[in-house]
Design a protein around this motif. Sequence first.
Motif, PDB file in Angstrom:
ATOM      1  N   GLU A  87       6.935   5.448   1.512  1.00 33.61           N
ATOM      2  CA  GLU A  87       5.491   5.704   1.550  1.00 33.61           C
ATOM      3  C   GLU A  87       4.730   4.571   2.215  1.00 33.61           C
ATOM      4  OE1 GLU A  87       4.205   8.509   0.957  1.00 33.61           O
ATOM      5  OE2 GLU A  87       6.042   9.399   0.169  1.00 33.61           O
ATOM      6  N   GLN A 139       1.945   4.558   5.213  1.00 37.60           N
ATOM      7  CA  GLN A 139       0.565   4.225   4.859  1.00 37.60           C
ATOM      8  C   GLN A 139       0.070   2.895   5.415  1.00 37.60           C
ATOM      9  OE1 GLN A 139      -1.206   6.530   3.471  1.00 37.60           O
ATOM     10  NE2 GLN A 139       0.507   7.881   2.970  1.00 37.60           N
ATOM     11  N   VAL A 157      -4.374  -0.495   0.823  1.00 36.90           N
ATOM     12  CA  VAL A 157      -3.185   0.119   0.219  1.00 36.90           C
ATOM     13  C   VAL A 157      -2.808  -0.688  -1.014  1.00 36.90           C
ATOM     14  CG1 VAL A 157      -0.757   0.768   0.523  1.00 36.90           C
ATOM     15  CG2 VAL A 157      -2.336   0.924   2.461  1.00 36.90           C
ATOM     16  N   THR A 203      -9.001  -0.682  -5.127  1.00 42.41           N
ATOM     17  CA  THR A 203      -8.660   0.078  -3.928  1.00 42.41           C
ATOM     18  C   THR A 203      -9.934   0.387  -3.151  1.00 42.41           C
ATOM     19  OG1 THR A 203      -6.837   1.112  -5.157  1.00 42.41           O
ATOM     20  CG2 THR A 203      -7.446   2.105  -3.058  1.00 42.41           C
ATOM     21  N   THR A 230      -5.490   4.029  -0.258  1.00 38.00           N
ATOM     22  CA  THR A 230      -4.322   4.747  -0.776  1.00 38.00           C
ATOM     23  C   THR A 230      -3.641   3.935  -1.862  1.00 38.00           C
ATOM     24  OG1 THR A 230      -3.937   5.797   1.372  1.00 38.00           O
ATOM     25  CG2 THR A 230      -2.084   5.733  -0.155  1.00 38.00           C
ATOM     26  N   VAL A 272       0.050   3.934  -3.938  1.00 38.28           N
ATOM     27  CA  VAL A 272       1.415   4.447  -4.045  1.00 38.28           C
ATOM     28  C   VAL A 272       1.951   4.052  -5.409  1.00 38.28           C
ATOM     29  CG1 VAL A 272       3.743   4.405  -3.087  1.00 38.28           C
ATOM     30  CG2 VAL A 272       1.756   4.242  -1.555  1.00 38.28           C
ATOM     31  N   ALA A 280      -2.545  13.109  -3.561  1.00 44.62           N
ATOM     32  CA  ALA A 280      -2.370  13.614  -2.198  1.00 44.62           C
ATOM     33  C   ALA A 280      -0.987  14.223  -2.002  1.00 44.62           C
ATOM     34  CB  ALA A 280      -2.601  12.498  -1.182  1.00 44.62           C
ATOM     35  N   VAL A 315       1.311   9.583  -4.246  1.00 44.37           N
ATOM     36  CA  VAL A 315       0.338   8.978  -3.346  1.00 44.37           C
ATOM     37  C   VAL A 315      -1.021   9.550  -3.716  1.00 44.37           C
ATOM     38  CG1 VAL A 315      -0.433   8.709  -0.967  1.00 44.37           C
ATOM     39  CG2 VAL A 315       2.021   8.703  -1.497  1.00 44.37           C
ATOM     40  N   ARG A 332      -5.394   9.170  -3.331  1.00 43.36           N
ATOM     41  CA  ARG A 332      -6.468   8.677  -2.483  1.00 43.36           C
ATOM     42  C   ARG A 332      -7.672   8.337  -3.350  1.00 43.36           C
ATOM     43  NH1 ARG A 332      -3.331   8.089   1.971  1.00 43.36           N
ATOM     44  NH2 ARG A 332      -2.518  10.075   2.708  1.00 43.36           N
TER      45      ARG A 332
END
Length: 289
Positions: A146, A150, A221, A242, A247, A249, A273, A285, A287
Amino acid sequence: MLDLTTEPWVTLRVTVPAEEADLAAGVLWSAGVAGIEERSVAVPCPTTEGSCVQLWAGTTAELAPEALRALDGRWSADVVPVEDDAWLDAWKAYARPWRAGSRLVVVPAWQDAPAWVGVDDVVVHLDPGRAFGSGAHATTRLCMGELEAQVAPGARVLDVGCGSGVLAVAAALLGADEVVAVDIDPEAHRATTANAAENDVADRVRVVRPSLAEVTGEFTVVVANIGAATLTALAPMVVARTAPGGTVVLSGLLQDQVDLVTAAFEAEGAQLATTAADGEWRALVVRCA
C-alpha cells in the motif's frame, strides 16, 4: 510451573498444525514477542491428523501472560526458561530476501541482494536487531504494498509503531521528503535509526519515542501496523495527524476485526477506501476529509 517473576526472558513453546504456523506466528508477533523460531518436531498434533510444528517465541516474562492470552487456547502452549537471549539471533540463518508490492524488495542486511532484483526495484536493507518486526510478516507485506501505491515524492509520512523501521525506510526510499517514526520500545528506536542509516535515508527519517501524543503536524500518509485493539484506541490521534485528503494505511488485524477498526476511524470522519488481504490478515486504506 515456571515462576515468571524470577525470569527476565522466557520461551513460549507453541505446537501448531503446519498449515496454521503463519497464523499462529502472526498472533504471537501482534502480542509483542521479540523473535520466533519454527522447528519441525515429531510430536502428536492435537487438533488435526496432519503434521505439527513448534514455534519457539521469545518474550519478556512480563509480556508472556499477554501472549498466552492472545493464543486463546487455540493451540497447545507452554512456557520454558532460557539460559540467555542469544537464540534471538538464530532466525537470521533462515532469513531470505522477499518482495512486497511490485517494486519493493526487503533484503537482510547481512546478505547481498539476489540476482532476481530488477533495475527498477526499490531495495530495503534490513536488520531488525531485537526490535519487533523482522519485516517478513503478512501484515508488513500488505503495508509495504500500500505504501508503494500511496507514497509520492514529496510526501510527509508518519509510521506509528515503527518496530524495525522497515516501513519508515521504505517510505523514504519511495520518495517521501520526511518520515517520522514513533514507537514505545527503545529497541525500535535503535533499530529504525540504524536501518535508516544503512539505507542512506537517515536525513529523512526521524524517530520519536515514546508516544504518538508527542508527534505534531500533519502527514499526507500515515501507516500503522500494530494490532486491532491499539488501532482502535489510537484512531482519534491518527486521524488528527493526517492532512486533509491524506491516507491512512492500517494493518495488524484479521478479517473478523475489520469492522471494529473501520468503525473507529469512520467515527473520526475518515472513510474506508480499499481493503487488501494476505491469507487471514487484512490491511485497510482509509481517506481523511
